[in-house]
Design an enzyme around this catalytic site. Structure first.
Site, PDB file in Angstrom:
ATOM      1  N   LYS A 107      -6.642  -6.671  -2.462  1.00 29.04           N
ATOM      2  CA  LYS A 107      -5.900  -6.315  -3.678  1.00 29.04           C
ATOM      3  C   LYS A 107      -6.153  -7.307  -4.814  1.00 29.04           C
ATOM      4  O   LYS A 107      -5.860  -6.993  -5.963  1.00 29.04           O
ATOM      5  CB  LYS A 107      -4.408  -6.189  -3.367  1.00 29.04           C
ATOM      6  CG  LYS A 107      -4.141  -5.017  -2.426  1.00 29.04           C
ATOM      7  CD  LYS A 107      -2.676  -4.766  -2.210  1.00 29.04           C
ATOM      8  CE  LYS A 107      -2.427  -3.501  -1.403  1.00 29.04           C
ATOM      9  NZ  LYS A 107      -2.554  -3.733   0.056  1.00 29.04           N
TER      10      LYS A 107
HETATM   11  C1  LIG Z   1      -2.639  -2.620   0.880  1.00 33.81           C
HETATM   12  C2  LIG Z   1      -3.386  -2.857   2.119  1.00 33.81           C
HETATM   13  C3  LIG Z   1      -3.968  -1.807   2.849  1.00 33.81           C
HETATM   14  C4  LIG Z   1      -3.803  -0.357   2.419  1.00 33.81           C
HETATM   15  O1  LIG Z   1      -4.502  -0.066   1.238  1.00 33.81           O
HETATM   16  P1  LIG Z   1      -4.160   1.258   0.407  1.00 33.81           P
HETATM   17  O2  LIG Z   1      -4.984   1.183  -0.811  1.00 33.81           O
HETATM   18  O3  LIG Z   1      -2.690   1.214   0.127  1.00 33.81           O
HETATM   19  O4  LIG Z   1      -4.511   2.412   1.293  1.00 33.81           O
HETATM   20  C5  LIG Z   1      -4.711  -2.109   3.962  1.00 33.81           C
HETATM   21  N1  LIG Z   1      -4.847  -3.381   4.397  1.00 33.81           N
HETATM   22  C6  LIG Z   1      -4.294  -4.418   3.747  1.00 33.81           C
HETATM   23  C7  LIG Z   1      -4.454  -5.793   4.296  1.00 33.81           C
HETATM   24  C8  LIG Z   1      -3.549  -4.196   2.599  1.00 33.81           C
HETATM   25  O5  LIG Z   1      -2.999  -5.227   1.962  1.00 33.81           O
END
Ligand SMILES: *Cc1c(COP(=O)(O)O)cnc(C)c1O
Length: 435
Positions: A107
């Site tokens: 993210k």
């Molecule tokens: C947010 C997150 C996900 C899921 O991603 P999405 O875009 O919400 O499908 C998977 N793994 C980790 C470690 C995350 O932080």
């Protein structure tokens, strides 16, 4: 480029409006009005482009009509200032390690890009205060809080479910101070997400304050995630892998990450098919199997960033495929695993391949392991560093996970948060008190 709502009941808007608004007034999610394929020439050069160079070209194609070209290049390169290595785990299976950024999760990419883009839009508007509301099951909060820390004209409110995020995750957004405020909700992630969604639709709040979202519903967070799909495929091209047979597996929660990949495919990136890997929250898996979408409250798992009972980007998946179930199933497969299966995979993969997965990456690795055909090459997205889930990982594998230096630094800070019930009236009053 204009942005339209997936619900189709509100007017098209500019990029700036889509970013500042987050959600469309008709509760739909914004989508680019068209998806331009990248030119052939780009794909010829792709294997030799660096990550920031490649990201700058993709960003130019997406946002070039709306952002001054030199500024866009600079902000993209600044956002993408950490490596994203593609690591071979075993024959034909590669881990795209997205955890080398400041908060050790994928993210960081979208959050860093969005913060810089919002800063760019605020450049001539020194009076404007944009309030970013973000609901987090762990990683979004830390990535957004760190991405936006100290950005002028922006204040961030992080809502997270009390006792349902790891200590390490929690300290990454509760210890920062400055323009970051943490709100601890006595409920689930879905409660946090519901409060944020309701805030965007509340007329009085929106009259009084400028509110936006930094969840993957925001186009500025969601679209830049496509950079690393291009980069990963470029790495395989450089290694001489057959580009007819690339499968990408994404551990999915709110489905922002995988949807960015689906759009990259529309832009011409050679990915044969995707696998959306779920933990026990198998709403999407069930949709693939039955054609029925039945959102329900999330259940808690060891891959907690994927504990989502009503994935917000499902609307974008439907939109991309014209609501056609057959079309969706032909390009996206699914998988769902229990905590026990996730744990077995983490332990087994460390023993047999010497590779330490985090619980989210483990879900995706297992799906590839079970579903990849002989002639195919699989990439799974390793979305977080195992140290973010240190206790869980060590409890399962019995071996120590080293905590990277930049994570240790967060853990020294002092926690500061506001506790609140999952009650909109209370949340609204709180926001208005911060006006
Ligand atoms: C947010 C997150 C996900 C899921 O991603 P999405 O875009 O919400 O499908 C998977 N793994 C980790 C470690 C995350 O932080």
């Amino acid at each position: 480029m204009k942005y339209r709502s997936t619900a189709g009941k509100s007017p098209e808007v500019t990029l700036e409006e889509a970013v500042v608004k987050g959600l469309a007034p008709d509760r739909g999610l914004y989508m680019p009005e068209r998806i331009n394929p990248m030119p052939d020439d780009f794909f010829r050069r792709l294997p030799s482009l660096s990550l920031p160079e490649m990201a700058a070209e993709v960003a130019q194609s997406l946002f070039g009509e709306d952002v001054d070209s030199d500024k866009l290049k600079a902000l993209t390169e600044d956002a993408m200032n950490f490596p994203i290595p593609l690591v071979k785990v075993r024959d034909n299976v590669y881990s795209l390690e997205l955890f080398h950024g400041p908060t050790l999760a994928f993210k960081d990419v979208g959050a860093r890009f969005m913060a810089r883009l919002l800063g760019y839009f605020n450049r001539d508007n020194k009076e404007r205060m944009v309030n970013v509301l973000v609901a987090t099951s762990g990683d979004t909060g830390s990535a957004v809080a760190n991405g936006f820390l100290g950005v002028e004209g922006v204040r961030v409110f992080v809502l997270y479910p009390k006792d349902k995020v790891s200590k390490i995750q929690e300290c990454q957004f509760t210890t920062l101070g400055q323009n970051i405020e943490a709100i601890e909700i006595d409920g689930t992630f879905d409660d946090c997400q519901a409060l944020v969604k309701q805030a965007f639709l509340d007329e009085e709040l929106n009259r009084e304050m400028m509110l936006t979202s930094a969840n993957s519903i925001n186009v500025a967070r969601f679209l830049p995630q496509m950079f690393y799909y291009f980069y990963a495929v470029g790495q395989l091209m450089a290694a001489g892998v057959d580009t007819e047979n690339i499968v990408v597996c994404v551990p999915s929660g709110n489905f922002g990450n995988i949807t960015a990949g689906l759009i990259a495919k529309r832009m011409g990136l050679p990915i044969k098919r995707f696998i959306a890997a779920n933990n026990a929250n198998d709403i999407f898996f069930e949709y693939l199997e039955t054609g029925e979408y039945r959102p329900r409250p999330s259940v808690q798992t060891i891959a907690n960033a994927m504990d989502v009972g009503d994935p917000s980007n499902f609307a974008r998946v439907l939109d991309l495929y014209g609501h056609n179930h057959d079309a969706i199933v032909s390009e996206i497969g699914g998988a769902t695993y229990t905590d026990k299966e996730i744990a077995q995979t983490m332990k087994g993969t460390l023993e047999t391949e010497g590779y330490q997965l985090d619980p989210h990456g483990a879900v995706a690795f297992r799906a590839l392991d079970e579903q990849l055909l002989d002639e195919e090459t699989g990439i799974f997205l390793e979305t977080a560093h195992p140290a973010k889930f240190k206790e869980t990982v060590e409890g399962i594998t019995g071996s120590t996970v080293e905590i990277p230096e930049r994570l240790v630094a967060f853990m020294k800070g002092k926690k500061k948060s506001v506790e609140m019930a999952p009650n909109f009236t209370e949340f609204k009053a709180f926001l208005l008190s911060r006006k």
